[in-house]
Design an enzyme around this catalytic site. Structure first.
Site, PDB file in Angstrom:
ATOM      1  CG  HIS A  11      68.699  87.093  28.243  1.00  0.00           C
ATOM      2  ND1 HIS A  11      67.887  86.275  28.987  1.00  0.00           N
ATOM      3  CD2 HIS A  11      69.901  86.473  28.182  1.00  0.00           C
ATOM      4  CE1 HIS A  11      68.568  85.202  29.365  1.00  0.00           C
ATOM      5  NE2 HIS A  11      69.800  85.302  28.883  1.00  0.00           N
ATOM      6  CG  ASP A  23      64.554  87.016  29.121  1.00  0.00           C
ATOM      7  OD1 ASP A  23      64.738  87.239  27.903  1.00  0.00           O
ATOM      8  OD2 ASP A  23      65.390  86.483  29.870  1.00  0.00           O
ATOM      9  N   GLY A  43      74.212  79.845  29.627  1.00  0.00           N
ATOM     10  CA  GLY A  43      74.143  78.894  28.515  1.00  0.00           C
ATOM     11  C   GLY A  43      72.846  78.085  28.539  1.00  0.00           C
ATOM     12  CB  SER A  90      69.792  81.991  28.730  1.00  0.00           C
ATOM     13  OG  SER A  90      70.122  82.556  29.950  1.00  0.00           O
ATOM     14  N   GLY A  91      67.001  80.602  27.796  1.00  0.00           N
ATOM     15  CA  GLY A  91      66.140  80.344  26.637  1.00  0.00           C
ATOM     16  C   GLY A  91      65.584  78.942  26.659  1.00  0.00           C
TER      17      GLY A  91
HETATM   18  C1  4AZ Z   1      72.695  83.120  32.285  1.00  0.00           C
HETATM   19  O1  4AZ Z   1      73.660  83.836  32.415  1.00  0.00           O
HETATM   20  C2  4AZ Z   1      72.024  82.597  33.503  1.00  0.00           C
HETATM   21  N1  4AZ Z   1      70.969  80.758  37.977  1.00  0.00           N
HETATM   22  C3  4AZ Z   1      70.879  81.828  33.376  1.00  0.00           C
HETATM   23  C4  4AZ Z   1      70.270  81.336  34.507  1.00  0.00           C
HETATM   24  C5  4AZ Z   1      70.787  81.613  35.732  1.00  0.00           C
HETATM   25  C6  4AZ Z   1      71.935  82.359  35.886  1.00  0.00           C
HETATM   26  C7  4AZ Z   1      72.539  82.846  34.745  1.00  0.00           C
HETATM   27  C8  4AZ Z   1      70.084  81.058  36.953  1.00  0.00           C
HETATM   28  O2  4AZ Z   1      72.259  82.806  31.175  1.00  0.00           O
END
Ligand code: 4AZ
Length: 840
Positions: free
Chosen positions: A640, A696, A788, A790-791
């Site tokens: 994503h 993902d 932030g 993420s990944g």
């Molecule tokens: C995001 O927006 C995100 N609480 C990543 C992880 C989580 C929430 C949002 C887990 O990248």
């Protein structure tokens, strides 16, 4: 059949074999025979008796001379303080006439004291005065050769020896203190052979550097003994800081180690610290002496090649001032030189009094007063004392409240072993309302009201979970009476602490309990069929080969499958082709630094703690996503992150720059540990669903490979059968938002979370989970990944000592919300995709 000739019989053989001869003589004339035998017997008995006596005497002599009398080489070190001599600069220099003059007097005093004691005098070999320091302190090293049977008596006499002020004919020395300790003769001898002995004096207002020989270009030598004697001007103390420390990993009671003494000789009771292993640069390895001298020694064994250390020392004016009167409504205080190790031999008293009718409480934010093998119940050596109660050891945050406006905090350190100390804040509080809009723990700590009765011990003393009414979704634990979520029942994790949540989950007799709670008949264990559905029944069957490969079996490179649980890189070759232990896939998931930084609080990661963590930047937004390094050229991240949106082509490799070895975003371009790479290729999973976030995952190819360093290392990719059980502790890391909707972190953050049962998590997240996802976090909220992150990696420390990529940060409903754990891409489910796409 012929009887065999008797060459020996099976009776126990006598001492000299005579008995056999007598027994086998042919008895022709019995009278003569009797006479002869008696005479002979007497003769033989005489010979035997004499021989026995001689051998006992010889044995005794041999024992006396070879063992009892064998000389034992013994070395004692220590010091004498002499009151009636003025310390001169020249006393520092062993080549000066002043040194020689005083040394000969002191050694004469010592030898005189030795000679006057019959348990010591006969065994003295020599007595060397090794150094002088302000005081005047005379350090010595005495050697003895003592028969083994007199050794204990020598030890006793040395420990009781009083060296009194002597009035020898030619001079008078007023001896104030005399100290003697036995030391390892081998070390003493090697330290004295000057090849690796250094004598350094601090230069005012400049730091003096020293290091292990060859540092940083060559490893320090095996079997070496080095010492650095450090001095400062009179009226000063020494501040020693190890800038780099990379020695052999610690081995209990052996291996390579560095010792820092608050003395000029290696006296056991003056050890400030014993160090081994590697420390990250962020660990504050700083020590302060109590006087103007310090000794650093390094001992190495015969194995390994390691860089060593580089240290700096400087002098600071001597002060014993610490503690004081604290009269504000709030403030902070800490042990002397915090976060450096506090000096030995200190006592500090803080007299706190807050204004008005307020009461006072003290919150210890950091607390490290740990000494090797010292009981933390009685705290006899270094401690903090409040209202007659002592605190020591290593403690997480705690609060002490007073029922008045006053509190006295006392800190004491003894002569040996120092630690980081403490950092504390004092606060005033309203006696009737100590925690406005919050819950007041029994300890005085304040916690958010939502955390009361949530099944988690937020207070640290469980007072937030006492006397709660359990909700319909909760059950009550037996011993501690806490309410916990019902789905913790029978999940294989001891959530109550007394196993009561796992009690009524027993399977019938002759049944096996699976990790997922299912019961199967015992005979189905190891029948090469996954009867549990989660592989439990086939996981502990040795490395049994199976012809049926399932998702719970491990697939070797040659196509064979084995039923053993987590066989990869466990040090045992299970596949017939050895592929489960192959170097290429097992040299991963290692941290260069074994030691954790204890100084930085909360959730800041340590430098080098997560060396596979990558920060992905876009020109427009800076840090945008995390990723994990899995090979010199491949990163794994979340699909994503690479979906084109709002005019930015996130799917275009040129949009991205990867930063590896990064700790603090602020030093991204200046830190020499950081490596920057452009991205050559971005490949998101073809079946990534941008609505459901199913699949993902993405991989990125770096434009050129990176070299592994202390700060850049790959994480292990788990094979598809690796099990990360529910309830397991696991780490999520990233520079994402510190709170929902908040801004990102400068310093890499880490959080310890737990893997949550898939079925229960699916209920909490209203059926949004797919089999490609795993949940981790806390149902009570509070700790979670956020935007932030993420990944980035979900890192799992496995029993083979390696760290595996269990998940990729994917999504969640907000961040750290109650009943909304974070969701991660399940990497085991993506193993084949990774292999097909990257060859790894
Ligand atoms: C995001 O927006 C995100 N609480 C990543 C992880 C989580 C929430 C949002 C887990 O990248």
């Amino acid at each position: 059949m012929k009887e065999p000739d008797i060459k020996y019989n099976n009776r126990p053989q006598s001492f000299n074999g005579i008995e056999e001869m007598v027994e086998f003589l042919p008895a022709t004339n019995s009278k003569k025979m009797e006479k002869m035998t008696t005479k002979k017997k007497l003769l033989i008995a005489g010979i035997v008796g004499t021989a026995a006596l001689i051998s006992v005497a010889v044995g005794l002599l041999v024992w006396h001379f070879a063992y009892r009398n064998a000389p034992v080489y013994k070395v004692y070190t220590g010091y004498l303080t002499i009151g009636n001599v003025r310390f001169l600069d020249a006393h520092e220099n062993p080549a000066s006439p002043e040194f020689a003059d005083l040394a000969s007097k002191v050694s004469e005093v010592l030898l005189n004291a030795y000679q006057n004691d019959p348990a010591i005098g006969p065994y003295v070999v020599n007595c060397n005065i090794t150094a002088f320091s302000e005081g005047v302190i005379s350090y010595y090293l005495s050697e003895f050769k003592v028969p083994a049977y007199r050794e204990a008596a020598l030890d006793k006499a040395m420990s009781e020896l009083k060296v009194k002020t002597t009035n020898l004919r030619r001079f008078n020395l007023a001896v104030d203190t005399f100290v003697a300790y036995p030391t390892d003769p081998q070390n003493a001898r090697m330290f004295r052979d000057n090849r690796c002995s250094f004598y350094l004096h601090a230069t005012p207002s400049v730091a003096t550097r020293f290091s292990t020989p060859g540092f940083p270009n060559f490893p320090y030598r095996p079997n070496s003994r080095c010492q650095w004697a450090l001095r400062a001007d009179a009226g000063h103390m020494i501040l020693l800081h190890f800038k780099t420390f990379k020695m052999e990993a610690c081995k209990p009671n052996k291996g390579d180690y560095v010792t820092v003494y608050d003395s000029l000789t290696a006296l056991e009771p003056r050890i400030m610290v014993k160090l081994c292993g590697s420390y990250p640069p962020s660990y504050n390895l700083t020590f302060v002496s109590s006087q103007n001298v310090m000794l650093v020694t390094m001992v190495s064994d015969n194995v390994g090649k390691h860089p060593g250390f580089m240290a700096e020392f400087s002098q600071i004016p001597k002060t014993t001032l610490c503690g004081g009167m604290l009269r504000d409504a709030s403030g902070v205080f800490s042990t002397p030189f915090y976060p450096a190790h506090y000096p030995p031999n200190r006592e500090c008293i803080w007299d706190i009094q807050v204004p008005g009718n307020q009461h006072v409480k003290v919150r210890f934010l950091m607390f490290y007063l740990l000494e090797p093998s010292v009981p933390i119940t009685t705290c006899p050596n270094d401690y903090v004392e409040i209202s007659n109660k002592r605190y020591c050891g290593e403690r997480s945050q705690f609060v002490i409240s007073s029922n008045s406006s006053k509190m006295i905090v006392k800190f004491r350190s003894d002569q040996s072993y120092t630690d980081t100390g403490f950092m504390a804040e004092y606060l005033s509080y309203e006696p009737l309302n100590p925690c406005p809009d919050q819950f007041t723990c029994k300890s005085g700590r304040c916690i958010d009201l939502v955390r009361k009765c949530d099944g988690w011990n937020d207070c640290g003393d469980s007072s937030d979970e006492a006397s709660c009414n359990c909700s319909a979704q909760q059950f009550r634990c037996k011993t501690n009476q806490m309410c916990k979520p019902k789905f913790f029942l029978c999940d294989g994790v001891n959530d109550c602490g007394d196993e009561t949540d796992e009690l009524d989950c027993k399977c019938p007799a002759n049944h096996l309990k699976c990790r997922n709670g299912k019961c199967i008949p015992q005979e189905k264990k190891c029948d090469r069929t996954d009867d549990c559905g989660d592989g439990t029944d086939e996981s502990e069957c040795g490395s049994a080969l199976t012809t049926t490969c399932t998702e719970n079996t491990y697939k070797c490179d040659n196509g064979e499958c084995i039923t053993k649980m987590n066989p990869a890189c466990d040090g045992v070759t299970d596949c017939s082709d050895g592929s489960d232990e192959k170097e290429a896939s097992c040299s991963c998931g290692k941290r260069p630094y074994s030691r954790k930084t204890r100084i930085v609080g909360g959730v800041n990661a340590d430098i080098g703690e997560w060396p596979w963590q990558v920060s992905l930047h876009t020109k427009k937004d800076g840090h945008t996503c995390g990723a994990s390094l899995v090979s010199p050229t491949i990163l794994v991240s979340a699909a994503h992150c690479f979906q084109d949106a709002s005019g930015i082509r996130y799917s275009d490799p040129s949009t991205w720059t990867a930063y590896l070895g990064l700790h603090n975003q602020a030093t991204r371009t200046t830190s020499s540990d950081v490596v920057e790479r452009k991205i050559k290729k971005v490949v998101a999973h073809r079946e990534f669903n941008s609505y459901t976030y199913d699949n993902d995952i993405a991989y990125l190819e770096l434009e050129s490979p990176v070299t592994y360093t202390d700060f850049i290392q790959p994480i292990c990719i788990p094979d598809s059968s690796r099990v990360f059980p529910v309830g397991k502790s696991i780490w999520v890391t990233g520079w994402g938002a510190l709170s929902e909707g908040g801004s990102g972190a400068q310093v890499l953050q880490k959080a310890e979370i737990r893997i949550i049962n898939q079925t229960e998590c699916n209920k909490l997240l209203e059926d949004q989970l797919t089999p490609r996802m795993i949940c981790a976090g806390y149902v009570s909220g509070g700790i979670d990944a956020c935007q932030g992150d993420s990944g980035g990696p979900l890192s799992s420390v496995e029993s083979n000592g390696k760290i595996y990529l269990a998940g990729v940060v994917s999504w969640g409903e907000g961040c750290a919300r109650r009943n909304k754990p974070g969701v991660y891409t399940k990497v085991t489910g993506m193993r084949d995709w990774i292999k097909q796409n990257t060859g790894l």
